[in-house]
Design an enzyme around this catalytic site. Structure first.
Site, PDB file in Angstrom:
ATOM      1  N   ASN A   6       0.857  -1.192   0.000  1.00 49.68           N
ATOM      2  CA  ASN A   6       0.000   0.000   0.000  1.00 49.68           C
ATOM      3  C   ASN A   6       0.896   1.246   0.000  1.00 49.68           C
ATOM      4  OD1 ASN A   6      -1.517   2.201   0.899  1.00 49.68           O
ATOM      5  ND2 ASN A   6      -3.103   0.828   1.650  1.00 49.68           N
ATOM      6  N   HIS A   9       0.900   5.995   1.649  1.00 46.85           N
ATOM      7  CA  HIS A   9       1.655   6.739   2.660  1.00 46.85           C
ATOM      8  C   HIS A   9       2.726   7.639   2.029  1.00 46.85           C
ATOM      9  CE1 HIS A   9      -0.417   4.181   5.578  1.00 46.85           C
ATOM     10  NE2 HIS A   9      -0.178   3.214   4.723  1.00 46.85           N
ATOM     11  N   ARG A  44      -9.537   7.932  -1.195  1.00 46.42           N
ATOM     12  CA  ARG A  44     -10.528   8.321  -0.179  1.00 46.42           C
ATOM     13  C   ARG A  44     -11.419   9.430  -0.728  1.00 46.42           C
ATOM     14  NH1 ARG A  44      -9.198   6.279   5.202  1.00 46.42           N
ATOM     15  NH2 ARG A  44     -11.013   7.420   5.854  1.00 46.42           N
ATOM     16  N   ARG A  48      -7.391  12.764   0.657  1.00 44.42           N
ATOM     17  CA  ARG A  48      -6.390  13.312   1.582  1.00 44.42           C
ATOM     18  C   ARG A  48      -4.964  12.890   1.229  1.00 44.42           C
ATOM     19  NH1 ARG A  48      -7.794   9.889   6.984  1.00 44.42           N
ATOM     20  NH2 ARG A  48      -9.828  10.774   6.601  1.00 44.42           N
ATOM     21  N   THR A  98      -8.880   3.212   8.151  1.00 48.70           N
ATOM     22  CA  THR A  98     -10.114   2.430   8.139  1.00 48.70           C
ATOM     23  C   THR A  98     -10.244   1.633   9.438  1.00 48.70           C
ATOM     24  OG1 THR A  98      -9.654   2.197   5.786  1.00 48.70           O
ATOM     25  CG2 THR A  98     -11.472   0.914   6.658  1.00 48.70           C
ATOM     26  N   GLU A 146     -11.176  -9.433   2.326  1.00 50.80           N
ATOM     27  CA  GLU A 146      -9.958  -9.089   3.054  1.00 50.80           C
ATOM     28  C   GLU A 146     -10.349  -8.990   4.526  1.00 50.80           C
ATOM     29  OE1 GLU A 146      -7.461  -5.979   1.516  1.00 50.80           O
ATOM     30  OE2 GLU A 146      -6.586  -5.598   3.480  1.00 50.80           O
ATOM     31  N   HIS A 207      -4.088  -4.594   7.513  1.00 54.60           N
ATOM     32  CA  HIS A 207      -4.262  -3.451   8.407  1.00 54.60           C
ATOM     33  C   HIS A 207      -3.426  -3.635   9.666  1.00 54.60           C
ATOM     34  CE1 HIS A 207      -5.846   0.131  10.202  1.00 54.60           C
ATOM     35  NE2 HIS A 207      -6.397   0.399   9.038  1.00 54.60           N
TER      36      HIS A 207
HETATM   37  N1  PXP Z   1      -5.991  -3.137   3.714  1.00 48.77           N
HETATM   38  C1  PXP Z   1      -6.987  -2.207   3.800  1.00 48.77           C
HETATM   39  C2  PXP Z   1      -8.350  -2.574   3.325  1.00 48.77           C
HETATM   40  C3  PXP Z   1      -6.720  -0.909   4.291  1.00 48.77           C
HETATM   41  O1  PXP Z   1      -7.716  -0.014   4.388  1.00 48.77           O
HETATM   42  C4  PXP Z   1      -5.399  -0.587   4.667  1.00 48.77           C
HETATM   43  C5  PXP Z   1      -5.084   0.813   5.111  1.00 48.77           C
HETATM   44  O2  PXP Z   1      -5.226   1.683   4.027  1.00 48.77           O
HETATM   45  C6  PXP Z   1      -4.406  -1.580   4.546  1.00 48.77           C
HETATM   46  C7  PXP Z   1      -4.741  -2.853   4.092  1.00 48.77           C
HETATM   47  C8  PXP Z   1      -2.974  -1.315   4.918  1.00 48.77           C
HETATM   48  O3  PXP Z   1      -2.907  -1.036   6.271  1.00 48.77           O
HETATM   49  P1  PXP Z   1      -1.541  -0.517   6.919  1.00 48.77           P
HETATM   50  O4  PXP Z   1      -1.194   0.775   6.254  1.00 48.77           O
HETATM   51  O5  PXP Z   1      -1.868  -0.388   8.362  1.00 48.77           O
HETATM   52  O6  PXP Z   1      -0.500  -1.581   6.631  1.00 48.77           O
END
Ligand code: PXP
Length: 255
Positions: A6, A9, A44, A48, A98, A146, A207
């Protein structure tokens, strides 16, 4: 087990200065060359971090599958963008990230899933690891889920770090036995993954996964993919900071 990286960030950092540095497409190419199996991004409603142009560019240029996390409210946009997969997530404007799984009784969910299916987008639902939600997912005609690992990750932090002594302490579980809670949350995920796989669902998870806790989740054989962002990008700051400072010193010294 596959890894979806992801990269939102990176855009969080860019937005702090409103310049194209760090460039999200560079992050995408580095993730691909480092062996990511998928790029995950969350468009989003309040834009943001990544925006529509970032999303379009990533979907057009990415040589590996793109998993676009989104709320049902932006279904039309997602249908136009046509990512490989859309993971439907709940979204509240005021939340930092989330916070929980989807409410599967939401009337908008069915029309959103149908619209995405018509556009040949693989649909996944981000849900809490409970058996009723998994059964409901199956009834919604979706074949990928997921599992939200946030509660597990919080319990792990409280059990095995000193976070409770800091301002980041997770208030909602402060008065509980964190090690016991961790066992419960881990077993919930394991049971949920097994149950979902037996129903024929493909099971991803994500997450709050990080370098300390990922081993436990990666050991659940029914899970085929993890989506991880914050911890990878946070670690890259430190694995890259030394070189970044040396590069700047060299330029100053050579001037
Ligand atoms: N999966 C989903 C559905 C998410 O919403 C997020 C956060 O955007 C992630 C995975 C990744 O989470 P993290 O950034 O805490 O690793």
């Amino acid at each position: 087990m596959k890894l979806g990286v992801n990269i939102d960030h990176i855009a969080v950092l860019r937005q702090a200065r409103q310049v194209n540095d760090p460039d999200i497409l560079n992050a995408m190419y580095i993730a691909v060359s480092a062996g990511a199996d998928q790029i995950t991004i969350h468009l989003r409603e309040d834009r943001r971090h990544i925006d529509d142009i970032d999303t379009q560019n990533i979907i057009n240029l990415c040589p590996i599958p793109v998993n676009l996390e989104c709320a049902t409210a932006i279904t039309d946009i997602v249908v136009d963008l046509r990512p490989h997969r859309a993971t439907l997530v709940p979204e509240k404007r005021e939340e930092l990230t989330t916070e929980g799984g989807l409410n599967l009784n939401s009337p908008k969910l069915v029309s959103s899933i149908n619209a995405m299916n018509r556009a040949n987008i693989d649909v996944s639902l981000f849900i809490d690891p409970n058996l009723d939600d998994i059964k409901a997912t199956k009834h919604l005609g979706v074949n990928t889920i997921e599992l939200h690992t946030g509660s597990f990750a919080n319990a792990y932090l409280m059990a095995y770090s000193n976070i409770s002594k800091t301002k980041f302490s997770i208030k909602s579980i402060e008065n509980q036995d964190a090690k016991e809670l961790l066992k419960i949350e881990f077993n919930r995920l394991k049971t949920a993954a097994k149950f979902a796989k037996n129903l024929g669902l493909k099971v991803a998870a994500g997450h709050g996964l990080n370098y300390q806790n990922v081993g436990l989740i990666a050991g659940i054989s029914e899970i085929f993919e993890l989506n991880i962002g914050q911890s990878i990008i946070a670690r890259s700051v430190f694995t890259g900071l030394n070189q970044a400072i040396k590069d700047m010193k060299r330029l100053i010294n050579e001037a």
